[in-house]
Enzyme design. Structure first.
Site, PDB file in Angstrom:
ATOM      1  N   ARG A  93      50.180  39.262  46.302  1.00 38.09           N
ATOM      2  CA  ARG A  93      51.135  40.052  47.357  1.00 38.09           C
ATOM      3  C   ARG A  93      50.330  40.007  48.714  1.00 38.09           C
ATOM      4  O   ARG A  93      50.865  39.603  49.823  1.00 38.09           O
ATOM      5  CB  ARG A  93      51.636  41.462  47.114  1.00 38.09           C
ATOM      6  CG  ARG A  93      52.227  42.107  48.459  1.00 38.09           C
ATOM      7  CD  ARG A  93      52.784  43.664  47.952  1.00 38.09           C
ATOM      8  NE  ARG A  93      53.404  44.259  49.091  1.00 38.09           N
ATOM      9  CZ  ARG A  93      53.854  45.384  48.947  1.00 38.09           C
ATOM     10  NH1 ARG A  93      53.684  46.157  47.798  1.00 38.09           N
ATOM     11  NH2 ARG A  93      54.311  46.224  50.032  1.00 38.09           N
ATOM     12  N   ASN A 147      61.292  42.133  42.519  1.00 37.17           N
ATOM     13  CA  ASN A 147      61.696  41.526  43.986  1.00 37.17           C
ATOM     14  C   ASN A 147      61.016  40.146  43.796  1.00 37.17           C
ATOM     15  O   ASN A 147      60.225  39.749  42.979  1.00 37.17           O
ATOM     16  CB  ASN A 147      60.791  41.976  44.938  1.00 37.17           C
ATOM     17  CG  ASN A 147      61.684  43.274  45.581  1.00 37.17           C
ATOM     18  OD1 ASN A 147      62.824  43.362  45.665  1.00 37.17           O
ATOM     19  ND2 ASN A 147      61.024  44.489  45.812  1.00 37.17           N
ATOM     20  N   CYS A 169      68.173  47.869  44.117  1.00 38.05           N
ATOM     21  CA  CYS A 169      67.228  48.458  45.274  1.00 38.05           C
ATOM     22  C   CYS A 169      67.647  49.528  45.785  1.00 38.05           C
ATOM     23  O   CYS A 169      68.545  50.206  45.424  1.00 38.05           O
ATOM     24  CB  CYS A 169      67.303  47.097  46.207  1.00 38.05           C
ATOM     25  SG  CYS A 169      66.469  47.598  47.892  1.00 38.05           S
ATOM     26  N   HIS A 199      67.933  43.445  50.805  1.00 34.76           N
ATOM     27  CA  HIS A 199      67.217  43.665  51.883  1.00 34.76           C
ATOM     28  C   HIS A 199      67.838  42.964  53.242  1.00 34.76           C
ATOM     29  O   HIS A 199      67.174  42.586  54.129  1.00 34.76           O
ATOM     30  CB  HIS A 199      65.672  43.039  51.680  1.00 34.76           C
ATOM     31  CG  HIS A 199      65.042  43.876  50.790  1.00 34.76           C
ATOM     32  ND1 HIS A 199      63.649  43.752  50.609  1.00 34.76           N
ATOM     33  CD2 HIS A 199      65.363  44.947  50.038  1.00 34.76           C
ATOM     34  CE1 HIS A 199      63.127  44.435  49.570  1.00 34.76           C
ATOM     35  NE2 HIS A 199      64.296  45.603  49.366  1.00 34.76           N
ATOM     36  N   TYR A 253      64.950  46.351  56.509  1.00 33.36           N
ATOM     37  CA  TYR A 253      64.416  45.144  56.845  1.00 33.36           C
ATOM     38  C   TYR A 253      64.923  44.254  57.673  1.00 33.36           C
ATOM     39  O   TYR A 253      64.319  43.117  58.196  1.00 33.36           O
ATOM     40  CB  TYR A 253      64.855  44.297  55.469  1.00 33.36           C
ATOM     41  CG  TYR A 253      63.804  45.073  54.280  1.00 33.36           C
ATOM     42  CD1 TYR A 253      62.546  44.446  53.882  1.00 33.36           C
ATOM     43  CD2 TYR A 253      64.019  46.084  53.512  1.00 33.36           C
ATOM     44  CE1 TYR A 253      61.417  44.766  52.965  1.00 33.36           C
ATOM     45  CE2 TYR A 253      63.117  46.723  52.602  1.00 33.36           C
ATOM     46  CZ  TYR A 253      61.980  45.797  52.244  1.00 33.36           C
ATOM     47  OH  TYR A 253      61.127  46.272  51.365  1.00 33.36           O
TER      48      TYR A 253
HETATM   49  P1  NAD Z   1      52.758  46.549  40.215  1.00 37.53           P
HETATM   50  O1  NAD Z   1      51.641  45.496  40.825  1.00 37.53           O
HETATM   51  O2  NAD Z   1      52.182  47.783  39.875  1.00 37.53           O
HETATM   52  O3  NAD Z   1      53.159  45.751  38.821  1.00 37.53           O
HETATM   53  C1  NAD Z   1      53.624  46.381  37.898  1.00 37.53           C
HETATM   54  C2  NAD Z   1      53.056  45.834  36.743  1.00 37.53           C
HETATM   55  O4  NAD Z   1      53.598  44.777  36.249  1.00 37.53           O
HETATM   56  C3  NAD Z   1      51.525  45.684  36.401  1.00 37.53           C
HETATM   57  O5  NAD Z   1      51.099  46.799  35.597  1.00 37.53           O
HETATM   58  C4  NAD Z   1      51.390  44.338  35.982  1.00 37.53           C
HETATM   59  O6  NAD Z   1      50.414  44.139  35.045  1.00 37.53           O
HETATM   60  C5  NAD Z   1      52.757  43.992  35.394  1.00 37.53           C
HETATM   61  N1  NAD Z   1      53.086  42.458  34.912  1.00 37.53           N
HETATM   62  C6  NAD Z   1      52.645  41.580  36.014  1.00 37.53           C
HETATM   63  N2  NAD Z   1      53.035  40.219  35.545  1.00 37.53           N
HETATM   64  C7  NAD Z   1      53.757  40.679  34.294  1.00 37.53           C
HETATM   65  C8  NAD Z   1      54.356  39.961  33.407  1.00 37.53           C
HETATM   66  N3  NAD Z   1      54.687  38.646  33.502  1.00 37.53           N
HETATM   67  N4  NAD Z   1      55.063  40.600  32.323  1.00 37.53           N
HETATM   68  C9  NAD Z   1      55.211  41.940  32.468  1.00 37.53           C
HETATM   69  N5  NAD Z   1      54.676  42.612  33.034  1.00 37.53           N
HETATM   70  C10 NAD Z   1      53.931  42.091  34.094  1.00 37.53           C
HETATM   71  O7  NAD Z   1      54.004  46.473  41.088  1.00 37.53           O
HETATM   72  P2  NAD Z   1      54.869  47.691  41.437  1.00 37.53           P
HETATM   73  O8  NAD Z   1      54.551  48.127  42.736  1.00 37.53           O
HETATM   74  O9  NAD Z   1      54.904  48.790  40.613  1.00 37.53           O
HETATM   75  O10 NAD Z   1      56.240  46.803  41.724  1.00 37.53           O
HETATM   76  C11 NAD Z   1      56.869  46.187  40.405  1.00 37.53           C
HETATM   77  C12 NAD Z   1      57.880  45.256  40.926  1.00 37.53           C
HETATM   78  O11 NAD Z   1      59.035  46.113  41.493  1.00 37.53           O
HETATM   79  C13 NAD Z   1      57.766  44.330  42.211  1.00 37.53           C
HETATM   80  O12 NAD Z   1      58.322  43.197  41.891  1.00 37.53           O
HETATM   81  C14 NAD Z   1      58.158  45.214  43.343  1.00 37.53           C
HETATM   82  O13 NAD Z   1      58.400  44.245  44.465  1.00 37.53           O
HETATM   83  C15 NAD Z   1      59.436  45.538  42.602  1.00 37.53           C
HETATM   84  N6  NAD Z   1      59.903  46.745  43.449  1.00 37.53           N
HETATM   85  C16 NAD Z   1      61.379  46.638  43.753  1.00 37.53           C
HETATM   86  C17 NAD Z   1      61.973  47.503  44.098  1.00 37.53           C
HETATM   87  C18 NAD Z   1      63.533  47.549  44.545  1.00 37.53           C
HETATM   88  O14 NAD Z   1      64.030  47.978  45.462  1.00 37.53           O
HETATM   89  N7  NAD Z   1      64.101  46.568  44.019  1.00 37.53           N
HETATM   90  C19 NAD Z   1      61.255  48.967  44.387  1.00 37.53           C
HETATM   91  C20 NAD Z   1      60.077  49.042  43.915  1.00 37.53           C
HETATM   92  C21 NAD Z   1      59.426  48.017  43.566  1.00 37.53           C
HETATM   93  C1  G6P Z   2      61.170  49.410  49.243  1.00 35.48           C
HETATM   94  C2  G6P Z   2      61.948  48.112  48.734  1.00 35.48           C
HETATM   95  C3  G6P Z   2      61.270  47.728  47.627  1.00 35.48           C
HETATM   96  C4  G6P Z   2      60.109  47.379  48.073  1.00 35.48           C
HETATM   97  C5  G6P Z   2      59.341  48.688  48.378  1.00 35.48           C
HETATM   98  C6  G6P Z   2      57.553  48.279  48.643  1.00 35.48           C
HETATM   99  O1  G6P Z   2      61.334  50.370  48.636  1.00 35.48           O
HETATM  100  O2  G6P Z   2      63.270  48.370  48.565  1.00 35.48           O
HETATM  101  O3  G6P Z   2      61.955  46.526  47.241  1.00 35.48           O
HETATM  102  O4  G6P Z   2      59.258  46.814  46.431  1.00 35.48           O
HETATM  103  O5  G6P Z   2      59.842  49.222  49.492  1.00 35.48           O
HETATM  104  O6  G6P Z   2      57.065  49.181  48.875  1.00 35.48           O
HETATM  105  P1  G6P Z   2      55.611  49.458  48.458  1.00 35.48           P
HETATM  106  O7  G6P Z   2      55.034  50.793  48.785  1.00 35.48           O
HETATM  107  O8  G6P Z   2      55.176  48.622  47.406  1.00 35.48           O
HETATM  108  O9  G6P Z   2      55.199  48.675  49.813  1.00 35.48           O
HETATM  109 MN    MN Z   3      64.138  46.870  47.373  1.00 35.12          MN
END
Ligand code: NAD
Ligand code: G6P
Ligand code: MN
Length: 433
Positions: A93, A147, A169, A199, A253
């Site tokens: 990232r 994402n 989301c 977004h 966004y």
């Molecule tokens: P993070 O960096 O903590 O990752 C979560 C876990 O995924 C880690 O423990 C990592 O080891 C694991 N991982 C990596 N590759 C993997 C694979 N191939 N199979 C299984 N596990 C795997 O991330 P985070 O900050 O908790 O965010 C996780 C995801 O959720 C991101 O893609 C982020 O963009 C997304 N997210 C989306 C929303 C939304 O609104 N849709 C909100 C928050 C986070």
């Molecule tokens: C928002 C979005 C998520 C994104 C997050 C990032 O909640 O909806 O899609 O992953 O922000 O938050 P962070 O704390 O990882 O910057």
């Molecule tokens: Mn989102």
């Protein structure tokens, strides 16, 4: 009881999800929750998984928490699969955010070049997970949070036969909460007609107790100088006359598109002074996991609210609860358009209000998007679609096409430079190229 598998279970957001399932245990009896991760995430999985076990014990609900690195074991006979993984972790990232800045282009994890590359890394993995699900839990629903959620949902519809998928989301929930806060009323009294893409979603109209108050809300937001945002996006206020003319509620966004120069300047300043968002989150995450290690902690700590994903569990758990109980209530999710938004192809993914039933989300039709935003939304949809194709084929020219048609990238030559540098930087996670 239900079996749920959560892929990327080592995420610091997991306590949100646990809290959500605990709160809803009466209507959504999750008997087994399987948290899955990869070897690189093993330590995080153990720490957050043990906190999850303490939370469940403290709450006194009979939910079993299983921690595993074996995805197949977790998926076997699951009823719901939720995904929250990050391919390449936060280091990837940071590259998505930093490399574009060198070329004076927005560096953001779900928009512009960063969003493209997050998609290129993620889509092959999600298609792999689907291949496993076809064998191990063909009846399960896939609830994808990973994402770029819109592009990932588009890729699943276009490049797999899996149809039981919903992209999620927290932004729409956040917008609704923001409106309620601005009006100082309970969120239940507010309804927003959401439509657009992930977004890239707009509140077309806003209602308080059923009465349309869109203009009043816009008046309020612009006069108070606060424009509602998420923790990960700087709260640069909107030009009041722009928003009054737009007559829509933009999502946080949209600043990247309507305030590109200002957001770029902020990002550059932040990158120098405190690091990009990935670097800020890396520090936050370390602090969170220190807290999670405390064996006396048995609830979600408040510090988690510093992450952008507030209300994440509400979105996920409300959705699963409504599918499971065939509720028929309205929630904004990413699903197949099927004519709901006239300006977007029927067979593309959109983020729109849907009636949530046992057989999935039924989108609420909104007709054409308003003229001032229609083109941008269509352009982003084209970008997502071309990007998904690049992710599946590994075709260089298709990737360049996706990069160049993104509205945040100012030229084909710059697109190629960024593409080449990012392909090199991320090559470990891009086996298809
Ligand atoms: P993070 O960096 O903590 O990752 C979560 C876990 O995924 C880690 O423990 C990592 O080891 C694991 N991982 C990596 N590759 C993997 C694979 N191939 N199979 C299984 N596990 C795997 O991330 P985070 O900050 O908790 O965010 C996780 C995801 O959720 C991101 O893609 C982020 O963009 C997304 N997210 C989306 C929303 C939304 O609104 N849709 C909100 C928050 C986070
Ligand atoms: C928002 C979005 C998520 C994104 C997050 C990032 O909640 O909806 O899609 O992953 O922000 O938050 P962070 O704390 O990882 O910057
Ligand atoms: Mn989102």
């Amino acid at each position: 009881g239900l079996k749920i598998a959560t892929i990327g279970g080592g995420s610091s957001y997991t306590p949100e999800l646990i809290e959500g399932f605990i709160k809803r245990y009466d209507t959504l009896p999750v008997r087994e929750l399987w948290l899955v991760d990869i070897p690189a995430g093993k330590e995080k999985l153990n720490i957050v998984g043990n906190l999850a076990k303490r939370m469940v014990k403290e709450a006194g609900v009979p939910m079993e928490i299983h921690l595993t690195l074996d995805r197949e074991e977790a998926l076997k006979d699951a009823d719901y699969v939720t995904t929250q993984f990050r391919v390449g972790l936060l280091d990837a990232r940071a590259k998505d955010e930093k490399i574009p800045l060198k070329y004076d282009v927005i560096g953001q994890e779900t928009n512009g070049p960063g969003g493209l590359f997050k998609g290129l890394r993620t889509i092959p993995v999600i298609l792999d997970i689907i291949a496993d699900m076809e064998r191990l839990c063909p009846e399960a629903w896939l609830i994808n949070f990973t994402n770029p959620a819109g592009m990932v949902t588009e890729a699943i519809y276009r490049h797999s036969n899996w149809r039981k998928v919903v992209g999620l989301c927290n932004v729409p929930v956040g917008m609704k909460m923001g409106v309620a806060k601005a009006l100082d009323v309970k969120p239940e009294r507010v309804h927003v007609d959401f439509a657009g893409l992930n977004h890239m979603v707009f509140g077309l109209d806003i209602y308080l107790d059923g009465e349309c108050i869109t203009e009043e809300v816009i008046e309020k937001i612009t006069s108070e100088g606060s424009s509602m945002t998420m923790k990960n996006i700087v709260d640069l206020g909107w030009e009041p006359d722009f928003l009054k003319a737009l007559k829509l509620l933009p999502c946080p966004y949209h600043r990247y598109y309507y305030k590109t120069a200002d957001m770029l300047a902020e990002e550059k300043k932040d990158a120098e002074e405190k690091g990009t968002r990935a670097e800020v989150v890396q520090k936050l995450e370390r602090e969170l996991f220190e807290l999670y290690k405390d064996v006396n902690l048995n609830k979600k700590p408040e510090q988690l609210e510093k992450r952008g994903g507030a209300y994440y569990s509400d979105a996920a758990c409300n959705l699963i609860e409504s599918i499971h109980n065939d509720r028929g209530d309205v929630q904004p999710v990413n699903t197949l358009n099927k004519g709901a938004i006239a300006s977007i192809p029927d067979d593309s993914a959109v983020e729109v209000n849907c009636m949530i039933t046992k057989s999935g989300p039924k989108p609420v039709a909104v007709g054409d998007l308003p003229v001032p935003v229609r083109g941008l939304v269509q352009q982003i949809k084209s970008f997502e679609r071309v990007a998904a194709e690049a992710a599946v084929t590994g075709n260089y020219q298709t990737a360049l096409l996706a990069m160049t048609i993104n509205p945040l990238v100012p030229s084909d030559i710059i697109a190629r430079q960024i593409l080449d540098e990012m392909l090199e930087a991320h090559k470990e996670y891009l086996p298809q190229f």
